[in-house]
Design an enzyme around this catalytic site. Structure first.
Site, PDB file in Angstrom:
ATOM      1  N   SER A 199       4.524   2.979   7.944  1.00 48.84           N
ATOM      2  CA  SER A 199       4.280   1.743   7.199  1.00 48.84           C
ATOM      3  C   SER A 199       5.507   1.363   6.373  1.00 48.84           C
ATOM      4  O   SER A 199       6.066   2.187   5.654  1.00 48.84           O
ATOM      5  CB  SER A 199       3.080   1.913   6.264  1.00 48.84           C
ATOM      6  OG  SER A 199       1.898   2.060   7.000  1.00 48.84           O
ATOM      7  N   HIS A 241       0.810  -1.211   0.000  1.00 43.40           N
ATOM      8  CA  HIS A 241       0.000   0.000   0.000  1.00 43.40           C
ATOM      9  C   HIS A 241       0.849   1.269   0.000  1.00 43.40           C
ATOM     10  O   HIS A 241       0.354   2.353  -0.307  1.00 43.40           O
ATOM     11  CB  HIS A 241      -0.994   0.010   1.181  1.00 43.40           C
ATOM     12  CG  HIS A 241      -0.381   0.296   2.510  1.00 43.40           C
ATOM     13  ND1 HIS A 241      -0.087  -0.691   3.431  1.00 43.40           N
ATOM     14  CD2 HIS A 241      -0.010   1.458   3.099  1.00 43.40           C
ATOM     15  CE1 HIS A 241       0.425  -0.147   4.523  1.00 43.40           C
ATOM     16  NE2 HIS A 241       0.493   1.159   4.340  1.00 43.40           N
ATOM     17  N   ASP A 269       0.289  -7.640   1.515  1.00 45.23           N
ATOM     18  CA  ASP A 269       0.607  -6.215   1.638  1.00 45.23           C
ATOM     19  C   ASP A 269       2.125  -6.016   1.747  1.00 45.23           C
ATOM     20  O   ASP A 269       2.600  -5.259   2.587  1.00 45.23           O
ATOM     21  CB  ASP A 269      -0.104  -5.580   2.831  1.00 45.23           C
ATOM     22  CG  ASP A 269      -0.123  -4.051   2.751  1.00 45.23           C
ATOM     23  OD1 ASP A 269       0.161  -3.524   1.661  1.00 45.23           O
ATOM     24  OD2 ASP A 269      -0.391  -3.396   3.772  1.00 45.23           O
ATOM     25  N   GLY A 295       3.131   7.095   7.779  1.00 45.13           N
ATOM     26  CA  GLY A 295       4.512   7.172   7.292  1.00 45.13           C
ATOM     27  C   GLY A 295       5.396   6.100   7.884  1.00 45.13           C
ATOM     28  O   GLY A 295       6.491   5.845   7.371  1.00 45.13           O
TER      29      GLY A 295
END
Length: 308
Positions: free
Chosen positions: A266, A166, A198, A264
């Site tokens: 992630s 993502h 993901d 941020g």
């Protein structure tokens, strides 16, 4: 992508190209009839061998009937080989999505047997130095506008970076910021990705020491961890916390932890006290306090074993 038949180097290189483009490749063979001598190429593969129990002939059976029975058994075993292509499920929502609800969580997994490390835990000052192997990502669209930021973890000394799908999704190219570097390194090499897990892998030309993946013993609730990422664009912030539990979010294994993270973060690193990567920071719940999730090390290995 699934295939079978005799596999030589040209065919293997074609499958390897598909693998680099993000495809999961399955090669099925009744015999070990592939001829690839390159250890580097073979290291990106995992070999699964079916162990068949030897057929026990009946006392009154003739040799011909035994051979026929064995042939029938082999035929049956071939019929049982099936390949299921499940519909790709939506990945866990990112830190920026406040619509994540706790009811999507499954029950807590049983804790794995925890084996205490013989090594002395590193100090937080020493663990903070692993930030040199964590990057900040800037995602640019086709108009050269930065549309979002995130984090990534260097997992290979050749410049491979693990991050979230993502984070990179929707980007035309990416800017990579490294500690102790004033230049931004740009790349459009999105090597592999999985919307289901993901996870994604980028490649840059700059080489840095990687963070090793955790692979020994187990993890336990209450275990201390350290998170490194770039929340709200604050480059490589370090925070500490504990493992709160083990969750299943839409069939993906997650580690719940308390170290503070924000938008941020992630794609950042979740480390144990020996500096091993136990998870990739992936999501959080805006409605709660320090309810954060990371894709666990076993899922990371399943996705990225050929790059570690």
């Amino acid at each position: 992508f699934a295939c079978s038949g005799k596999l030589k180097l040209p065919e293997y290189l074609f499958l390897y190209l598909l693998f680099l483009m993000g495809c999961d490749v399955l090669y099925i063979s009744r015999e070990k009839d592939f001829f690839v001598e390159s250890d580097d190429l073979l290291n990106v593969s995992i070999l699964f061998e079916e162990k068949k129990a030897p057929a026990v002939p009946q006392k009154n059976a003739t040799k011909s009937s035994v051979k026929k029975e064995c042939a029938n058994q082999n035929l049956e075993s071939e019929k049982k080989v099936t390949i299921s292509m499940e519909k790709v499920k939506k990945p866990p929502k990112s830190c920026s999505n406040s619509e994540n609800k706790s009811e999507n969580m499954s029950s807590v997994q049983k804790g794995k047997n925890f084996e205490s490390e013989t090594k002395t835990p590193l100090s937080f000052e020493s663990l903070a130095k692993f930030a040199s192997s964590v990057v900040m990502l800037k995602v640019f669209d086709s108009n050269k506008q930065c549309i979002k930021t995130g984090s990534g973890v260097i997992i290979n000394e050749k410049g491979y970076i693990l991050t979230n799908f993502h984070v990179v999704n929707g980007g035309a190219y990416y800017g990579i910021m490294l500690e102790e570097e004033t230049d931004i390194y740009y790349t459009n090499e999105l090597i592999k990705y999985s919307q289901y897990f993901d996870l994604a892998i980028l490649k840059m030309e700059k080489k840095r020491k990687p963070i090793p993946l955790f692979n020994k013993g187990g993890l336990a609730r209450g275990q201390k961890v350290v998170a490194i990422g770039s929340p709200l664009g604050l480059f490589n912030s370090v925070s500490d916390g504990i493992i709160s539990g083990f969750r299943k979010i839409e069939d993906v294994s997650m580690i719940q932890f308390t170290a503070p993270v924000s938008h941020g973060s992630s794609g950042g690193a979740l480390l144990d006290l020996q500096g091993k990567l136990v998870g990739l920071i992936t999501a959080g719940f805006d409605d709660g306090q320090n309810l954060n999730l990371a894709v666990d090390y076993e899922t990371i290995y399943q996705f990225a074993h050929g790059f570690l």
